[in-house]
Design a protein around this motif. Structure first.
Motif, mmCIF file in Angstrom:
data_model
loop_
_atom_site.group_PDB
_atom_site.id
_atom_site.type_symbol
_atom_site.label_atom_id
_atom_site.label_comp_id
_atom_site.label_asym_id
_atom_site.label_seq_id
_atom_site.Cartn_x
_atom_site.Cartn_y
_atom_site.Cartn_z
ATOM 1 N N GLY A 117 0.817 -1.203 0.000
ATOM 2 C CA GLY A 117 0.000 0.000 0.000
ATOM 3 C C GLY A 117 0.847 1.247 0.000
ATOM 4 O O GLY A 117 2.048 1.218 0.279
ATOM 5 N N LEU A 118 0.205 2.387 -0.314
ATOM 6 C CA LEU A 118 0.895 3.671 -0.344
ATOM 7 C C LEU A 118 -0.138 4.772 -0.186
ATOM 8 O O LEU A 118 -1.325 4.579 -0.440
ATOM 9 C CB LEU A 118 1.674 3.854 -1.639
ATOM 10 C CG LEU A 118 0.906 4.116 -2.951
ATOM 11 C CD1 LEU A 118 1.893 4.477 -4.063
ATOM 12 C CD2 LEU A 118 0.039 2.941 -3.392
ATOM 13 N N ASN A 119 0.326 5.941 0.278
ATOM 14 C CA ASN A 119 -0.566 7.083 0.371
ATOM 15 C C ASN A 119 -0.172 8.151 -0.632
ATOM 16 O O ASN A 119 0.667 7.918 -1.513
ATOM 17 C CB ASN A 119 -0.640 7.620 1.813
ATOM 18 C CG ASN A 119 0.674 8.206 2.311
ATOM 19 O OD1 ASN A 119 1.588 8.525 1.546
ATOM 20 N ND2 ASN A 119 0.781 8.367 3.629
ATOM 21 N N ASP A 120 -0.771 9.333 -0.518
ATOM 22 C CA ASP A 120 -0.512 10.408 -1.480
ATOM 23 C C ASP A 120 0.641 11.307 -1.049
ATOM 24 O O ASP A 120 0.891 12.326 -1.684
ATOM 25 C CB ASP A 120 -1.778 11.249 -1.665
ATOM 26 C CG ASP A 120 -2.934 10.442 -2.212
ATOM 27 O OD1 ASP A 120 -2.724 9.717 -3.205
ATOM 28 O OD2 ASP A 120 -4.038 10.500 -1.633
ATOM 29 N N ARG A 121 1.337 10.921 0.013
ATOM 30 C CA ARG A 121 2.415 11.755 0.551
ATOM 31 C C ARG A 121 3.751 11.021 0.580
ATOM 32 O O ARG A 121 4.641 11.372 1.342
ATOM 33 C CB ARG A 121 2.027 12.245 1.941
ATOM 34 C CG ARG A 121 0.763 13.102 1.883
ATOM 35 C CD ARG A 121 0.379 13.711 3.210
ATOM 36 N NE ARG A 121 -0.755 14.611 3.052
ATOM 37 C CZ ARG A 121 -1.319 15.292 4.031
ATOM 38 N NH1 ARG A 121 -0.854 15.175 5.265
ATOM 39 N NH2 ARG A 121 -2.336 16.092 3.799
ATOM 40 N N GLY A 122 3.866 9.981 -0.234
ATOM 41 C CA GLY A 122 5.158 9.341 -0.420
ATOM 42 C C GLY A 122 5.500 8.253 0.559
ATOM 43 O O GLY A 122 6.631 7.769 0.569
ATOM 44 N N VAL A 123 4.534 7.813 1.386
ATOM 45 C CA VAL A 123 4.777 6.748 2.350
ATOM 46 C C VAL A 123 4.262 5.435 1.768
ATOM 47 O O VAL A 123 3.143 5.365 1.241
ATOM 48 C CB VAL A 123 4.085 7.032 3.692
ATOM 49 C CG1 VAL A 123 4.279 5.873 4.661
ATOM 50 C CG2 VAL A 123 4.627 8.323 4.292
ATOM 51 N N THR A 124 5.070 4.384 1.865
ATOM 52 C CA THR A 124 4.647 3.058 1.445
ATOM 53 C C THR A 124 4.698 2.103 2.631
ATOM 54 O O THR A 124 5.424 2.330 3.601
ATOM 55 C CB THR A 124 5.548 2.506 0.318
ATOM 56 O OG1 THR A 124 6.901 2.457 0.774
ATOM 57 C CG2 THR A 124 5.464 3.382 -0.922
ATOM 58 N N VAL A 125 3.900 1.032 2.543
ATOM 59 C CA VAL A 125 3.894 0.001 3.572
ATOM 60 C C VAL A 125 3.923 -1.362 2.906
ATOM 61 O O VAL A 125 3.656 -1.505 1.713
ATOM 62 C CB VAL A 125 2.661 0.107 4.492
ATOM 63 C CG1 VAL A 125 2.647 1.411 5.259
ATOM 64 C CG2 VAL A 125 1.368 -0.077 3.701
ATOM 65 N N GLY A 126 4.227 -2.378 3.706
ATOM 66 C CA GLY A 126 4.247 -3.736 3.195
ATOM 67 C C GLY A 126 4.781 -4.690 4.232
ATOM 68 O O GLY A 126 4.673 -4.460 5.433
ATOM 69 N N PHE A 127 5.394 -5.764 3.760
ATOM 70 C CA PHE A 127 6.026 -6.712 4.667
ATOM 71 C C PHE A 127 7.173 -7.396 3.950
ATOM 72 O O PHE A 127 7.266 -7.390 2.721
ATOM 73 C CB PHE A 127 5.021 -7.731 5.216
ATOM 74 C CG PHE A 127 4.338 -8.588 4.191
ATOM 75 C CD1 PHE A 127 4.823 -9.848 3.871
ATOM 76 C CD2 PHE A 127 3.189 -8.138 3.549
ATOM 77 C CE1 PHE A 127 4.188 -10.650 2.935
ATOM 78 C CE2 PHE A 127 2.535 -8.929 2.606
ATOM 79 C CZ PHE A 127 3.043 -10.187 2.303
ATOM 80 N N TYR A 128 8.072 -7.988 4.736
ATOM 81 C CA TYR A 128 9.265 -8.604 4.170
ATOM 82 C C TYR A 128 9.594 -9.878 4.927
ATOM 83 O O TYR A 128 9.053 -10.160 6.004
ATOM 84 C CB TYR A 128 10.446 -7.630 4.214
ATOM 85 C CG TYR A 128 10.952 -7.307 5.599
ATOM 86 C CD1 TYR A 128 11.968 -8.052 6.186
ATOM 87 C CD2 TYR A 128 10.415 -6.248 6.329
ATOM 88 C CE1 TYR A 128 12.435 -7.756 7.467
ATOM 89 C CE2 TYR A 128 10.873 -5.943 7.604
ATOM 90 C CZ TYR A 128 11.877 -6.702 8.164
ATOM 91 O OH TYR A 128 12.337 -6.417 9.431
ATOM 92 N N SER A 129 10.494 -10.658 4.346
ATOM 93 C CA SER A 129 10.957 -11.891 4.976
ATOM 94 C C SER A 129 12.428 -12.082 4.654
ATOM 95 O O SER A 129 12.899 -11.686 3.581
ATOM 96 C CB SER A 129 10.150 -13.093 4.464
ATOM 97 O OG SER A 129 10.640 -14.295 5.039
ATOM 98 N N HIS A 130 13.139 -12.682 5.584
ATOM 99 C CA HIS A 130 14.550 -13.005 5.368
ATOM 100 C C HIS A 130 14.740 -14.401 4.782
ATOM 101 O O HIS A 130 15.887 -14.830 4.583
ATOM 102 C CB HIS A 130 15.325 -12.897 6.686
ATOM 103 C CG HIS A 130 15.485 -11.493 7.169
ATOM 104 N ND1 HIS A 130 16.170 -10.526 6.453
ATOM 105 C CD2 HIS A 130 15.038 -10.873 8.289
ATOM 106 C CE1 HIS A 130 16.147 -9.383 7.116
ATOM 107 N NE2 HIS A 130 15.463 -9.561 8.233
ATOM 108 N N THR A 131 13.627 -15.107 4.510
ATOM 109 C CA THR A 131 13.730 -16.463 3.974
ATOM 110 C C THR A 131 12.831 -16.621 2.758
ATOM 111 O O THR A 131 11.910 -15.833 2.521
ATOM 112 C CB THR A 131 13.339 -17.505 5.036
ATOM 113 O OG1 THR A 131 11.999 -17.241 5.477
ATOM 114 C CG2 THR A 131 14.290 -17.463 6.218
ATOM 115 N N ASN A 132 13.091 -17.670 1.993
ATOM 116 C CA ASN A 132 12.298 -18.033 0.814
ATOM 117 C C ASN A 132 12.216 -19.567 0.791
ATOM 118 O O ASN A 132 12.773 -20.232 -0.070
ATOM 119 C CB ASN A 132 12.964 -17.486 -0.445
ATOM 120 C CG ASN A 132 12.228 -17.801 -1.730
ATOM 121 O OD1 ASN A 132 12.837 -17.948 -2.785
ATOM 122 N ND2 ASN A 132 10.920 -17.915 -1.675
#
Length: 331
Positions: A117-132
């Motif tokens: 996701g993202l807003n109109d002011r340049g901020v993004t969000v999400g999630f990450y992982s150190h494994t696959n």
């Protein structure tokens, strides 16, 4: 060929642009929901008219998902299925939506990233992982990115799943993000996170739901998502005044909401048997089905902006997952 972006209006015009179009269908009451609250549904009719565009990074033409869109037409998403050796890789896609418009965004040191996701002011969000991992079971950590700086977000609890799961899925222009964590019993718990203050707040719903997931938040603080009880999923819109709207697509086995705009237009997916269909819902007009012509029965709508533009993904006849932009065709 690049997709011609729609004409944009200024950010300041947002509040004056309410209900830019009606989307079909009068709402009607239904009963037997897993949540307590206003239960809204309707007899679904033909979808509004959209122009569909297939979008995705050539870095992986077999798997792209588009997850959010802002008023400038910037789209968040990722490529890579997440299978072993095929990790998620986050990106932002800018108009005019050609291959030069993709900007990689991956959490530093992470193996996998989804920009949700993202807003109109340049901020993004999400999630990450150190494994696959081969079994697709990976630790998930939520994050937000602001001015090039990444920050991990984990809901403060000792009752985590193994491995832990935290995801941020949406953010509004007040820099309030929404997401969920998973407990040791495998149930999801929605929450909001104020980026400015660092404060968490649980998303609580009345009724018998054992699990709820917050997926999107608009500038009024209204949270969209879905809840489950006895294996059935129902979408919800929890308004900032505490009023709950339960959204169940007529005749569907499950309904999940993934996006909401400032007019409380909610988007997501519903299932009938093995078929997955995208939908939009508005307070005045109810539900409408939205299927990409290249993926009827395999379409998910994940994000919506205040112009009524939709982003999501579908599975095509070759088995590829393709990113999708749908722009409304107005008279």
């Amino acid at each position: 060929m690049p997709v011609k972006p729609p004409t944009r209006r200024s950010y300041g015009a947002r509040r004056a642009r309410q209900r830019v179009r009606a989307l079909l269908l009068t709402s009607a009451l239904v009963f037997g929901a897993v949540l307590s609250g206003s239960v809204l549904a309707g007899t679904a009719a033909a979808a509004p008219t959209y122009r569909f565009h297939k979008l995705g990074s050539n870095s992986d033409p077999t798997f792209n998902q588009l997850l959010g869109i802002n008023l400038d037409g910037v789209i968040s998403g990722y490529f890579g299925s997440g299978n072993a050796g095929h990790p998620n890789q986050g990106y932002l896609l800018h108009p005019p939506y050609n291959q030069d418009s993709f900007v990689a965004e991956n959490f530093p040191t992470a193996v996998q990233t989804q920009v949700t996701g993202l807003n109109d002011r340049g901020v993004t969000v999400g999630f990450y992982s150190h494994t696959n991992n081969v079994n697709l079971v990976n630790e998930n950590v939520g994050f937000y990115e602001i001015r090039g700086s990444f920050h991990a977000v984990k809901f403060p609890t000792s009752d985590n799943s193994a491995p832990p799961v935290n995801q941020l899925l949406g953010v509004n222009d007040d820099n309030v993000a929404v997401g969920f964590y998973t407990d040791s019993a495998g149930n999801s718990h929605g929450y909001t996170y104020n980026i400015g203050t660092g404060q968490f707040q649980a998303v609580t719903l009345p009724g018998k739901a054992t699990s709820n997931t917050g997926t999107a938040i608009n500038n009024d603080g209204d949270v969209a998502g879905f809840a489950t009880a006895d294996g059935a999923a129902e979408a919800f819109l929890l308004q900032s005044n505490g009023h709950l709207k339960v959204l169940k697509f007529p005749g569907a086995d499950s309904t999940q909401a993934f996006g909401v705009n400032d007019s409380d237009e909610v988007v997501g997916q519903y299932t009938v048997g093995t078929a997955i269909h995208g939908f939009t819902w508005t307070p005045t007009q109810g539900f409408a089905t939205v299927d990409d012509p290249g993926g009827v029965g395999t379409t998910t709508i994940n994000g919506v902006d205040d112009f009524g533009e939709l982003v999501g993904f579908y599975t095509d006849s070759a088995g590829n997952v393709d990113g999708m932009l749908a722009t409304p065709v107005t008279p």
